[in-house]
Design a protein around this motif. Structure first.
Motif: not given
Length: 448
Positions: A337-345, A407-421
């Motif tokens: 429930d929080h908006w983040y600002t990524g490296p590219t804005g 180089q600045q790309q982000l991923v969301v991973v779960d507790r088991l380090d599985q890439v979700l997004w």
């Protein structure tokens, strides 16, 4: 077989004190042989006013309407109450996972409306064996590999699986003996999902090596469950002696064996929901806490979480909530429930309720939480609809992402380090999984 199956279900209900509550129960019925058999057994054990049938019409097959009509007629003949959910708004991707989410959302709703304390599903021992293999393939995590359990908390009560130690063959034999009618889902014969591949190929090949492999998997399930139960009891007992008001007593911690210290660290850090502790990181934290040459010092566990050691106690403290636009991300836990600002804005977030810019919705288990954000790694892969995986590097190349942005790309991973997004580019495709011994939380992945 009739008497044995009735006795199996009756004993399960007795173990969880159903008969003393005088409440109705909800039974999930799909019109397949497993759930139609469970409904028939319950109708022999309970009065009609104690049985509530919950059915989801997924509107994914032409046969769905026929199945719903058949079930309506059957419930009317039996005199039991029927609730039907019409699921017609299908997502563009992740449909198997979304269908499972919808079913359990609806089952919880029916339990609430009928004031039922129990939901029964017809998972059987073949489902359990398949789930154990799937979890072993996907995670290698001991807690996940235990598979499905007979009971777990659900909604305002409990979810029970009375057939969990009954074979699929026995259920079919019962259904035929009682001339029950059921429907087969044609998609169960396809190999698009991992479960179907395990069911049609992997497990049968193991059975060729040893026909008792399912029996051995169930034995392993029982032993693993006992060991995990014992482990949890030990850790819980130690927690009361070592953790006070969220702070760790360093002297007491240092007196424990290394294995016990790691167990304590996992419980202490992960239960606070601030960071998903990994094995390698736990060794580093343990060395930090046991280093008597530095009785007062700090250690950054992640990008926004600090471990503070102050002579007798240690505590975890948040130092920031999100990275700045030009800051290189190492690792931080997602705050819902929080908006983040990524490296590219660009702005993104994961929410408890739908937002105007929702991309997808996923149900996450306790095993998967907390979620983390980190920079992508060369070995990262994301799951595709076909069940195969695609390298994150290939996704970025295919979408022509400039090298500087990669180089600045982000991923969301779960507790088991599985890439979700792969944020801003691609969501993982999650196929159907049998519900494991966890609570589910729906989360909405958003970007604007």
């Amino acid at each position: 077989m009739t008497d044995q199956l009735h006795l199996t279900v009756k004993r399960c209900l007795e173990r969880y004190r159903f008969f003393s509550l005088k409440q109705p129960l909800v039974v999930a019925v799909s019109t397949g042989v497993d759930s139609m058999t469970l409904l028939h057994v319950l109708s022999a054990l309970l009065p009609a006013n104690q049985v509530v049938v919950a059915h989801v019409n997924h509107h994914l097959r032409a046969q769905s309407q026929q199945e719903e009509q058949f079930l309506r007629q059957r419930c009317q003949q039996m005199g039991v109450q029927l609730y039907v959910d019409q699921w017609e708004k299908h997502p563009q991707y992740g449909i198997e996972n979304a269908a499972r989410q919808e079913r359990y959302r609806f089952f919880a709703q029916v339990m609430h409306e009928t004031k039922a304390a129990y939901l029964l599903t017809a998972h059987h021992e073949n489902d359990l064996a398949e789930t154990m293999l799937m979890k072993l393939l996907r995670t290698g995590d001991v807690t996940a590999t235990v598979g499905i359990r007979e009971a777990r908390p659900f909604a305002n009560g409990q979810l029970l699986r009375p057939f969990l130690r009954v074979t699929k063959k026995s259920l079919i034999e019962y259904a035929r003996a009682h001339q029950l009618k059921w429907y087969e889902d044609a998609t169960n014969q396809e190999d698009m999902t991992l479960r179907n591949r395990v069911r049609h190929h992997y497990l049968p090949e193991w059975e060729q090596e040893n026909p008792r492999v399912v029996e051995h998997l169930l034995k392993f399930h029982d032993q693993l469950t006992e060991l995990l139960t014992m482990k949890d009891a030990i850790v819980t007992s130690l927690m009361t002696k070592i953790i006070h008001n969220g702070q760790l007593d360093i002297a007491s911690y240092q007196q424990q064996e290394p294995l016990l210290r790691r167990w304590l660290l996992y419980r202490w850090v992960n239960d606070q929901g601030m960071f998903a502790l990994k094995e390698q990181r736990s060794y580093q934290i343990d060395q930090f806490l046991c280093n008597q040459q530095s009785p007062s010092s700090t250690m950054m566990i992640s990008n926004d979480l600090q471990l503070i050691k102050n002579y007798q106690q240690a505590e975890l403290k948040k130092v920031q909530n999100l990275p700045t636009k030009n800051q290189k991300v190492s690792d931080f836990m997602v705050k819902f429930d929080h908006w983040y600002t990524g490296p590219t804005g660009d702005q993104w977030g994961i929410f408890s309720h739908p937002q105007e810019h929702t991309l997808a919705e996923l149900w996450l288990t306790r095993d998967q939480l907390p979620l983390r954000v980190r920079s992508w790694q060369p070995t990262d892969r994301i799951r595709l609809k076909s069940g195969h995986h695609q390298a994150i590097r290939r996704v970025l190349i295919n979408q022509k992402v400039p090298l500087g942005q990669r180089q600045q790309q982000l991923v969301v991973v779960d507790r088991l380090d599985q890439v979700l997004w792969l944020i801003g580019h691609k969501m993982a495709w999650l196929d159907r999984q049998q519900v494991c011994d966890q609570r589910y939380e729906k989360r909405y992945f958003c970007q604007k």
